[in-house]
Design an enzyme around this catalytic site. Structure first.
Site, short mmCIF file in Angstrom:
data_model
loop_
_atom_site.label_atom_id
_atom_site.label_comp_id
_atom_site.label_asym_id
_atom_site.label_seq_id
_atom_site.Cartn_x
_atom_site.Cartn_y
_atom_site.Cartn_z
N ASP A 31 0.85 -1.19 0.00
CA ASP A 31 0.00 0.00 0.00
C ASP A 31 0.89 1.24 0.00
O ASP A 31 1.92 1.29 0.68
CB ASP A 31 -0.91 0.01 1.25
CG ASP A 31 -2.02 1.02 1.13
OD1 ASP A 31 -3.19 0.61 0.98
OD2 ASP A 31 -1.72 2.24 1.19
N HIS A 47 -11.39 -6.75 -13.14
CA HIS A 47 -11.98 -5.58 -12.51
C HIS A 47 -13.37 -5.90 -11.98
O HIS A 47 -14.29 -6.17 -12.74
CB HIS A 47 -12.08 -4.41 -13.49
CG HIS A 47 -12.64 -3.18 -12.84
ND1 HIS A 47 -11.85 -2.25 -12.19
CD2 HIS A 47 -13.92 -2.75 -12.69
CE1 HIS A 47 -12.61 -1.30 -11.69
NE2 HIS A 47 -13.87 -1.57 -11.98
N ASN A 85 -12.75 -2.36 2.72
CA ASN A 85 -13.64 -1.20 2.78
C ASN A 85 -14.59 -1.31 1.59
O ASN A 85 -14.14 -1.48 0.44
CB ASN A 85 -12.83 0.09 2.72
CG ASN A 85 -11.94 0.27 3.94
OD1 ASN A 85 -12.30 -0.17 5.02
ND2 ASN A 85 -10.79 0.89 3.77
N GLY A 91 -15.28 4.16 3.57
CA GLY A 91 -13.86 4.46 3.39
C GLY A 91 -13.24 3.92 2.12
O GLY A 91 -12.03 4.08 1.91
N HIS A 98 -10.24 -4.89 -3.39
CA HIS A 98 -8.91 -5.13 -2.83
C HIS A 98 -9.05 -5.45 -1.35
O HIS A 98 -9.88 -4.87 -0.65
CB HIS A 98 -7.97 -3.94 -3.03
CG HIS A 98 -8.54 -2.64 -2.52
ND1 HIS A 98 -9.46 -1.91 -3.24
CD2 HIS A 98 -8.32 -1.95 -1.38
CE1 HIS A 98 -9.79 -0.83 -2.56
NE2 HIS A 98 -9.11 -0.83 -1.41
P1 DGP Z 1 -9.46 1.96 0.21
O1 DGP Z 1 -9.49 3.28 0.88
O2 DGP Z 1 -9.93 0.81 1.07
O3 DGP Z 1 -10.16 2.00 -1.16
O4 DGP Z 1 -7.92 1.66 -0.06
C1 DGP Z 1 -7.23 2.09 -1.19
C2 DGP Z 1 -5.78 2.00 -0.86
O5 DGP Z 1 -5.06 2.02 -2.07
C3 DGP Z 1 -5.24 3.14 0.00
O6 DGP Z 1 -4.76 2.62 1.24
C4 DGP Z 1 -4.09 3.73 -0.82
C5 DGP Z 1 -3.84 2.68 -1.86
N1 DGP Z 1 -3.45 3.20 -3.15
C6 DGP Z 1 -4.15 4.06 -3.93
N2 DGP Z 1 -3.48 4.30 -5.08
C7 DGP Z 1 -2.36 3.54 -5.03
C8 DGP Z 1 -1.28 3.35 -5.94
O7 DGP Z 1 -1.21 3.92 -7.03
N3 DGP Z 1 -0.29 2.50 -5.54
C9 DGP Z 1 -0.35 1.84 -4.35
N4 DGP Z 1 0.69 1.03 -4.06
N5 DGP Z 1 -1.35 1.99 -3.46
C10 DGP Z 1 -2.35 2.84 -3.81
#
Ligand code: DGP
Length: 112
Positions: A31, A47, A85, A91, A98
């Site tokens: 993340d 997707h 989430n 959130g 994911h």
């Molecule tokens: P949520 O809020 O549950 O939809 O989590 C989305 C997560 O995805 C958040 O913790 C940040 C992560 N995230 C968003 N964009 C990117 C990205 O481009 N690369 C990575 N590694 N993580 C990302």
């Protein structure tokens, strides 16, 4: 692949990230904003918007859970939280399903 979906772009390789796990159903990567010592996202290759839609594909959902367990065992002591989430009000900010795998220090307190 959905237009303008950041996780589809990662799955396709268009956005380069270090893959920590990959199989026919899912990929996993760190993340970008970690909330625990180990904070990995496990993402289905196909997707779908959220975990409820992913449940229509039990093999992919099972692969996601097993990948999370394997990563937590490899990178921490095997204990982990698996957080989905689901919906903006809960959130969710990326609308490609994911699971957040949280393990190691901070895993039990990392707010998501
Ligand atoms: P949520 O809020 O549950 O939809 O989590 C989305 C997560 O995805 C958040 O913790 C940040 C992560 N995230 C968003 N964009 C990117 C990205 O481009 N690369 C990575 N590694 N993580 C990302």
């Amino acid at each position: 692949m959905a237009d303008d979906c950041v996780f589809c772009r990662i799955v396709s390789g268009e956005l380069p990230v270090e893959l920590l796990y990959a199989d026919e159903h899912v990929v996993a990567f760190a993340d970008v904003a970690p909330k625990a010592e180990v904070h990995i996202l496990v993402v289905p290759r196909r997707h779908v918007v959220d975990v409820v839609e992913l449940a229509d594909d039990p093999a992919a959902l099972a692969a996601l859970v097993r990948a999370g367990a394997a990563l937590a065992a490899e990178r921490a002591d095997g204990a982990f939280r698996l957080v989905f989430n689901t919906g903006a009000a809960a959130g969710q900010s990326v609308f490609h399903a994911h699971g957040h795998v949280l393990a190691g220090a901070g895993a039990s307190s990392g707010g998501l």
